[in-house]
Scaffold this motif. Structure first.
Motif, PDB file in Angstrom:
ATOM      1  N   UNK A  14       0.838  -1.201   0.000  1.00 42.29           N
ATOM      2  CA  UNK A  14       0.000   0.000   0.000  1.00 42.29           C
ATOM      3  C   UNK A  14       0.875   1.253   0.000  1.00 42.29           C
ATOM      4  N   UNK A  15       0.572   2.161  -0.892  1.00 38.59           N
ATOM      5  CA  UNK A  15       1.136   3.498  -0.899  1.00 38.59           C
ATOM      6  C   UNK A  15       0.135   4.413  -0.209  1.00 38.59           C
ATOM      7  N   UNK A  16       0.621   5.314   0.644  1.00 34.80           N
ATOM      8  CA  UNK A  16      -0.208   6.356   1.236  1.00 34.80           C
ATOM      9  C   UNK A  16       0.535   7.670   1.048  1.00 34.80           C
ATOM     10  N   UNK A  17      -0.092   8.590   0.320  1.00 33.52           N
ATOM     11  CA  UNK A  17       0.525   9.880   0.001  1.00 33.52           C
ATOM     12  C   UNK A  17      -0.241  10.970   0.749  1.00 33.52           C
ATOM     13  N   UNK A  18       0.469  11.736   1.578  1.00 32.59           N
ATOM     14  CA  UNK A  18      -0.153  12.796   2.360  1.00 32.59           C
ATOM     15  C   UNK A  18       0.641  14.094   2.222  1.00 32.59           C
ATOM     16  N   UNK A  19      -0.017  15.235   2.442  1.00 29.85           N
ATOM     17  CA  UNK A  19       0.709  16.508   2.409  1.00 29.85           C
ATOM     18  C   UNK A  19       1.730  16.576   3.546  1.00 29.85           C
ATOM     19  N   UNK A  20       2.859  17.203   3.261  1.00 25.33           N
ATOM     20  CA  UNK A  20       3.908  17.426   4.268  1.00 25.33           C
ATOM     21  C   UNK A  20       4.622  18.715   3.907  1.00 25.33           C
ATOM     22  N   UNK A  21       4.268  19.780   4.596  1.00 27.27           N
ATOM     23  CA  UNK A  21       4.856  21.075   4.264  1.00 27.27           C
ATOM     24  C   UNK A  21       4.489  21.454   2.843  1.00 27.27           C
ATOM     25  N   UNK A  22       5.494  21.816   2.056  1.00 28.79           N
ATOM     26  CA  UNK A  22       5.261  22.181   0.658  1.00 28.79           C
ATOM     27  C   UNK A  22       5.297  20.978  -0.270  1.00 28.79           C
ATOM     28  N   UNK A  23       5.476  19.790   0.283  1.00 30.17           N
ATOM     29  CA  UNK A  23       5.595  18.594  -0.541  1.00 30.17           C
ATOM     30  C   UNK A  23       4.681  17.482  -0.088  1.00 30.17           C
ATOM     31  N   UNK A  24       5.185  16.277  -0.206  1.00 25.13           N
ATOM     32  CA  UNK A  24       4.395  15.090   0.121  1.00 25.13           C
ATOM     33  C   UNK A  24       5.219  14.120   0.957  1.00 25.13           C
ATOM     34  N   UNK A  25       4.532  13.412   1.811  1.00 24.24           N
ATOM     35  CA  UNK A  25       5.120  12.290   2.530  1.00 24.24           C
ATOM     36  C   UNK A  25       4.493  11.037   1.946  1.00 24.24           C
ATOM     37  N   UNK A  26       5.343  10.118   1.491  1.00 19.26           N
ATOM     38  CA  UNK A  26       4.884   8.864   0.906  1.00 19.26           C
ATOM     39  C   UNK A  26       5.251   7.748   1.867  1.00 19.26           C
ATOM     40  N   UNK A  27       4.259   6.974   2.235  1.00 14.57           N
ATOM     41  CA  UNK A  27       4.489   5.820   3.110  1.00 14.57           C
ATOM     42  C   UNK A  27       4.179   4.564   2.304  1.00 14.57           C
ATOM     43  N   UNK A  28       5.130   3.652   2.301  1.00 15.22           N
ATOM     44  CA  UNK A  28       4.953   2.376   1.620  1.00 15.22           C
ATOM     45  C   UNK A  28       4.943   1.284   2.674  1.00 15.22           C
ATOM     46  N   UNK A  29       3.854   0.544   2.733  1.00 18.07           N
ATOM     47  CA  UNK A  29       3.728  -0.603   3.637  1.00 18.07           C
ATOM     48  C   UNK A  29       3.572  -1.848   2.787  1.00 18.07           C
ATOM     49  N   UNK A  30       4.232  -2.907   3.223  1.00 18.42           N
ATOM     50  CA  UNK A  30       4.142  -4.172   2.492  1.00 18.42           C
ATOM     51  C   UNK A  30       4.225  -5.311   3.495  1.00 18.42           C
ATOM     52  N   UNK A  31       3.381  -6.299   3.290  1.00 17.61           N
ATOM     53  CA  UNK A  31       3.448  -7.523   4.086  1.00 17.61           C
ATOM     54  C   UNK A  31       3.318  -8.690   3.117  1.00 17.61           C
ATOM     55  N   UNK A  32       4.368  -9.502   3.053  1.00 20.53           N
ATOM     56  CA  UNK A  32       4.412 -10.571   2.055  1.00 20.53           C
ATOM     57  C   UNK A  32       5.041 -11.831   2.625  1.00 20.53           C
ATOM     58  N   UNK A  33       4.707 -12.934   1.969  1.00 20.21           N
ATOM     59  CA  UNK A  33       5.373 -14.216   2.180  1.00 20.21           C
ATOM     60  C   UNK A  33       6.114 -14.539   0.898  1.00 20.21           C
ATOM     61  N   UNK A  34       7.367 -14.940   1.034  1.00 21.32           N
ATOM     62  CA  UNK A  34       8.175 -15.301  -0.127  1.00 21.32           C
ATOM     63  C   UNK A  34       7.800 -16.716  -0.554  1.00 21.32           C
TER      64      UNK A  34
END
Length: 148
Positions: free
Chosen positions: A90-110
């Motif tokens: 999952x990507x989550x993009x939120x405002x952060x000051x004059x730009x953006x904060x992008x959070x990448x979460x991943x949960x996987x089994x190989x």
């Protein structure tokens, strides 16, 4: 502990408007243009694609990604993955000051057999490989956003 189960969280601070970042991230077929470790993305339909990635280590992973959620207002893009890795991201993009904060979460089994056999001794190396891939992704996205 399941040595083949991974949880990742990565944060990217980017000097671009959140809507611009979100627009770039919602087009995975363009990832190979700016993210060197994303080797190929083949769209199967509007919701599904086959992705092959390869970072520093000499192995590639191929998986099918299917849209599990898309909410532009909340800045969320989510996929379910099957293949060499199975789980979600999952990507989550939120405002952060004059730009953006992008959070990448991943949960996987190989699921890739070679990586499963190397799970115990390889785990720290696989995690480091993922960090390198994410770092390169941020650098590539920065360049891409400056060019568009």
């Amino acid at each position: 502990m399941d040595w083949n189960h991974y949880r990742f969280r990565t944060l990217w601070s980017l000097p671009a408007p959140p809507a611009t970042v979100y627009a770039a991230l919602e087009r995975p077929e363009d990832y190979p243009r700016w993210w060197p470790q994303v080797r190929t993305v083949t769209r199967l339909d509007d919701e599904t694609g086959v992705i092959t990635i390869r970072s520093l280590l000499p192995y590639a992973m191929t998986f099918t990604a299917r849209t599990a959620g898309r909410d532009p207002a909340a800045g969320i893009l989510a996929v379910d993955m099957t293949g060499d890795i199975e789980g979600w991201a999952r990507w989550t993009v939120t405002p952060a000051g004059a730009g953006a904060l992008v959070r990448y979460d991943q949960e996987v089994d190989v699921r890739k057999p070679l990586l499963r056999r190397l799970a115990v001794p390889g785990r720290p190396v696989f995690r480091a490989n993922h960090r390198l891939m994410m770092r390169a992704g941020r650098r590539g996205l920065l360049r891409y956003l400056r060019a568009v």
